[in-house]
Design a protein around this motif. Sequence first.
Motif, PDB file in Angstrom:
ATOM      1  N   GLU A   1      -8.621   2.782   3.854  1.00 32.84           N
ATOM      2  CA  GLU A   1      -7.428   3.764   3.959  1.00 32.84           C
ATOM      3  C   GLU A   1      -6.795   4.705   2.936  1.00 32.84           C
ATOM      4  O   GLU A   1      -6.530   5.539   2.877  1.00 32.84           O
TER       5      GLU A   1
ATOM      6  N   ASP B   1      -6.111  -4.871  -5.252  1.00 36.55           N
ATOM      7  CA  ASP B   1      -4.900  -5.499  -4.115  1.00 36.55           C
ATOM      8  C   ASP B   1      -5.717  -6.955  -3.968  1.00 36.55           C
ATOM      9  O   ASP B   1      -6.812  -7.037  -3.997  1.00 36.55           O
TER      10      ASP B   1
ATOM     11  N   GLY C   1       0.619  -1.064   0.021  1.00 39.09           N
ATOM     12  CA  GLY C   1       0.068  -0.221   0.019  1.00 39.09           C
ATOM     13  C   GLY C   1       1.044   1.192   0.102  1.00 39.09           C
ATOM     14  O   GLY C   1       0.683   2.080  -0.879  1.00 39.09           O
TER      15      GLY C   1
HETATM   16 MG   LIG Z   1      -2.426  -3.072   1.713  1.00 32.55          MG
END
Ligand SMILES: [Mg+2]
Length: 613
Positions: free
Chosen positions: A189, A429, A166
Amino acid sequence: MIGAERPKPDRKALAIAVLIGLIVLNGVATQYVASRFAHHPALGAPLIGPLYPPWEWLIWQQKFGGQTHSVFRTVSAGMALALSCGLFGLLAASGRNAERHEGIHGTAHWASQAEIEATGLLPKKGRRGEGVYVGGWRDERKRLRYLRHNGPEHVAAIAPTRSGKGVGLVVPTLLSWPHSVVVNDQKAELWNLTAAWRKKEAGNAVMKFDPGASSGSVSFNPLEEIRLGSLHEVGDVQNLVTILVDPEGKGLVDHWAKTSHAFLTGAVLHVLYKKRAEGKVGSLPDVAGALSDPDQRIESLYFEMIANSWGEGEKTHSTIASAARDMLNRPDDERGSVLSTAMSFLSLYRDPLVARNVARSDFKVGDLMNHDRPVTLYLVVRAEDKDRMRPLMRLIINQLVRVLLRPEITFVDGRPQAPHKHRLLLMLDEFPSYGKLEVFQEALAYIAGYGIKAYLIMQDMSQLWGAYGKDESITSNCHVRIAYAPNRVETAEWLSRMVGTATIVKEDITTSGRRFGAVLTQVSKTYHQVSRPLLTADEIMRLKSPLKDSGDLIIEPGDMLIFVAGHAPIFGTQSLYFRDPVFSERAKLPVPATDSLHRSQILAFQWDPKTGE
Ligand SMILES: [Mg+2]
Ligand SMILES: Nc1ncnc2c1ncn2[C@@H]1O[C@H](COP(=O)(O)OP(=O)(O)OP(=O)(O)O)[C@@H](O)[C@H]1O
C-alpha cells in the motif's frame, strides 16, 4: 485526567492591574466627595475639567474630616469594602487551585506551545516544518499543527493495529521526507500511495523488493555484500549465518541450530569461492543447491570443502576445510541431523520465485546512502507470505544495517562526519514481528552518527518485550516516542509512568458546629498537595481512538501522546494524510514501475589490501 495547565499569571501585569485599580478606586472616592461638597472652591482647583487628582480625598479628609464626618465615613467604608473584595479576588486568582503547585510531588504537565516549539517539533514562526511526521497538535485556536522531527535521533511509535499508524505517521512521512528511505510495506500500500511522489517530486530512485512476486521486483542477493577475500570475510559470513539459523529471532536455543552454524559458515564461503572461480557471485539458492545436489552424494561436498584451495596462495582455506572435517567426524546420524537442520534454514530459497529475486543484485546496500540520487527501497511482503518471508526480511534488514555501519566515522575539526552522502530513514512497521535483531540492540545508540534515523513502529509494549525482553534498550534509544490509544493495559501502565506525576492540590472542607443547629459555627478549608499521574493507566486506556464510519473509514482523528526526551509530554491528535489536500494530491500520482540501479554487472567484492576494505 489533569487538563492542560493554565498559564501562570504574569506578575508584572498583576502589579499594573492593582495600581490601576487603586487609582480608579481613589479617583471615584475623590469625585464622590467633591460632588457631596458641590465642588466647593475650598476643595481647590480640579486637575482637568471637573476631575480632581485621584488621591485628593485623603488630603480633604485631613483638612475637613472633623466637620464632615459622615461623608468620609461613607467613603472609608466603601474603600474598605472595595479593597477587601479586590484582595479576595487577587487571592482567588493567584492562590491555590488544582493547576498551580509548587511541584513537591512531581511537576508533570502538558507541553504548552512554547514548550513544543522548544522540542523542535513545531517550526519557529515563519519557518517551514521538516522531518518525519510524529503527530499533530491543536493550538489555542484549535488549528491542527503538524509535529515533525528532523533531528538525527530515532523515533518509536506504539499503536494498535488498524489505529491509523499508516495513514497518520508512515504515509505523511513518505510523502514529504526527501532523503533515502528503507520501509517495510506489508501490503504494497505504501508503494502505491507514495512511490510516485518520491520518484517524481523528491527525485528518489524507487525500488520495490517483492521476493514472492513473479515480476515487478528488484533483485537483491545478500551474499553480494560479503567482503570475500578480505580479513572481514569470516565475520561477514558468520553475521549472516547467525540470522539464517535463527529465523524467528528467538536465539540459538536448539543444539542442531548451534552446530549447523559452523557448518553453514564453511559451506557459504565455499560456494562463494567456487562461484567466484566461475566469474559469478554465489547466492543463497546456490548454497541450498550445494547441500542437496541431486547429482552427487553429500559426502563429495565435504571432501571438496576439505580439499579446497581458496586460501591465500591457493592454500587450503582453513575455515571451510575444518567445517567439513567437523561434519565427517560426527557419527552418521548426528551428521544427518546437522545437515537436515542446515537445509531447513535454506528451504525458502528452493521456491523458484524467491530464488530468482535473491540470485543477483540490482543495487548494492551502499547505494542506499551513496548513489547520485537518494534511494527509496520498499520491502514488500504480502499478508499470505508474512511468516514464510520473515527469515529473509530479517536477513536483509540485518545486512542493510551492518553493511552501512562498515565505514569508519571520520572527524573534521573535532566534529564527527557521517560517512555517507545521503541520510537514510529506516522505517520499520511491526518492528518486533522480525524477532530480536541483535544489531538494533547493539547499534541503535550509534547508527544516528552514520546518518541513519530509525522510525520503529510496534503494536504494544508486550510485543516489543516479547522479542527483546523487559530490559530492552530500543525505546530508551528513541528520542521521540509516540503512542495512540493502546488496547493493552501493560502499555497503558508504561505510558502512564512516562507521562509522569503531577502535584495537585486537594481541597478538604470540614465543618463543625451542632449537627442540627441553624448555623454551622465553623467551616474550614484545608489544602493538601498530593501526587497523581498526569494520566492514569485507566485514563490512557480511554484515550480517544479514531472515530470510524460503518465502512471502516476514519471520520475523526484520535488522541495521541508524544514524548520528546527532556521535555514535557504533548497531548496531541492524529495527523491523517487524507484530510490534507496536499498529501491527497501527492498520493494520487500514477504509480511508477520499480527502478533498478543496474548493479548486477558489479560482481564479487574486490578487496583492497591497502585499505583493508
Ligand atoms: Mg499499517
Ligand atoms: N482515505 C481514507 N479515508 C478515510 N479513512 C481511511 C482512508 N484510508 C484508510 N483509512 C482508514 O484508516 C484505517 C487504517 O489505517 P492504517 O492502515 O493506517 O492503520 P494501521 O494502524 O497502519 O493498521 P495495520 O495494523 O493494519 O497496518 C482503516 O480504518 C481505514 O479504513
